[in-house]
Design a protein around this motif. Structure first.
Motif, mmCIF file in Angstrom:
data_model
loop_
_atom_site.group_PDB
_atom_site.id
_atom_site.type_symbol
_atom_site.label_atom_id
_atom_site.label_comp_id
_atom_site.label_asym_id
_atom_site.label_seq_id
_atom_site.Cartn_x
_atom_site.Cartn_y
_atom_site.Cartn_z
ATOM 1 N N ASP A 107 -0.249 37.089 38.199
ATOM 2 C CA ASP A 107 -0.220 36.804 39.720
ATOM 3 C C ASP A 107 0.013 38.000 40.482
ATOM 4 N N ARG A 108 0.792 38.884 40.023
ATOM 5 C CA ARG A 108 1.171 40.328 40.437
ATOM 6 C C ARG A 108 -0.038 41.175 40.619
ATOM 7 N N LEU A 109 -1.123 41.190 39.555
ATOM 8 C CA LEU A 109 -2.292 41.971 39.686
ATOM 9 C C LEU A 109 -3.149 41.494 40.743
ATOM 10 N N ALA A 110 -3.502 40.237 40.657
ATOM 11 C CA ALA A 110 -4.224 39.683 41.574
ATOM 12 C C ALA A 110 -3.687 39.711 42.843
ATOM 13 N N SER A 111 -2.612 39.819 43.297
ATOM 14 C CA SER A 111 -2.292 40.025 44.588
ATOM 15 C C SER A 111 -1.847 41.404 45.084
ATOM 16 N N THR A 112 -1.801 42.260 44.211
ATOM 17 C CA THR A 112 -1.730 43.841 44.401
ATOM 18 C C THR A 112 -3.052 44.688 44.081
ATOM 19 N N HIS A 113 -3.600 44.824 45.331
ATOM 20 C CA HIS A 113 -4.932 45.700 45.214
ATOM 21 C C HIS A 113 -5.782 44.881 44.322
ATOM 22 N N PRO A 114 -6.290 43.745 44.607
ATOM 23 C CA PRO A 114 -7.275 42.901 43.456
ATOM 24 C C PRO A 114 -8.547 43.601 43.379
ATOM 25 N N GLY A 115 -9.102 44.593 44.237
ATOM 26 C CA GLY A 115 -10.268 45.105 43.847
ATOM 27 C C GLY A 115 -10.095 46.628 43.247
ATOM 28 N N PHE A 116 -8.878 46.830 42.822
ATOM 29 C CA PHE A 116 -8.659 48.306 42.194
ATOM 30 C C PHE A 116 -9.124 48.314 40.886
ATOM 31 N N THR A 117 -9.610 49.175 40.431
ATOM 32 C CA THR A 117 -9.919 49.295 38.834
ATOM 33 C C THR A 117 -8.939 48.986 38.060
ATOM 34 N N ASP B 276 -8.125 42.011 39.791
ATOM 35 C CA ASP B 276 -8.325 40.400 39.903
ATOM 36 C C ASP B 276 -9.145 39.856 38.701
ATOM 37 N N GLU B 277 -9.842 40.563 38.154
ATOM 38 C CA GLU B 277 -10.790 40.122 37.112
ATOM 39 C C GLU B 277 -9.910 40.210 35.937
ATOM 40 N N TYR B 278 -9.047 41.201 35.509
ATOM 41 C CA TYR B 278 -8.181 41.216 34.344
ATOM 42 C C TYR B 278 -7.137 40.013 34.609
ATOM 43 N N ALA B 279 -6.688 39.759 35.815
ATOM 44 C CA ALA B 279 -5.786 38.555 36.245
ATOM 45 C C ALA B 279 -6.420 37.390 35.594
ATOM 46 N N ALA B 280 -7.702 37.027 35.957
ATOM 47 C CA ALA B 280 -8.528 35.899 35.446
ATOM 48 C C ALA B 280 -8.390 35.783 34.033
#
Length: 94
Positions: A24-34, A79-83
């Protein structure tokens, strides 16, 4: 993870809760960042520091999360890693 006929252990529940928070944190914090290993480590550390007061429990939780987090694939965004973490929680390979 436990067999389907067994209830999840406290450890499994703790890891699942941590992985969900991290995703949740990764998807909501700069989701497009590498996604980087530093991002993975710092987000897991943030979770542990905000949810555990006892150093022994925090250390144990951190190692469990490190072991449970999937590898970062080249080009993964937050975002991809969070998924992929969410798929891992559901015991699905991506």
């Amino acid at each position: 993870m436990p067999e389907l006929s067994q209830p999840p252990s406290i450890r499994d529940l703790r890891v699942t809760r941590g992985l969900t928070w991290i995703a949740d944190r990764l998807a909501s914090t700069h989701p497009g960042f590498t996604m980087t290993t530093t991002d993975r480590e710092s987000t897991a550390r943030e979770y542990v520091h905000t949810h555990y007061r006892d150093d022994r429990a925090a250390n144990s939780a951190m190692w469990d999360l490190r072991d449970a987090l999937p590898a970062i694939l080249p080009g993964d965004t937050h975002d991809e890693y969070a998924a992929r973490i969410r798929l891992h929680i559901q015991e699905v390979s991506a």
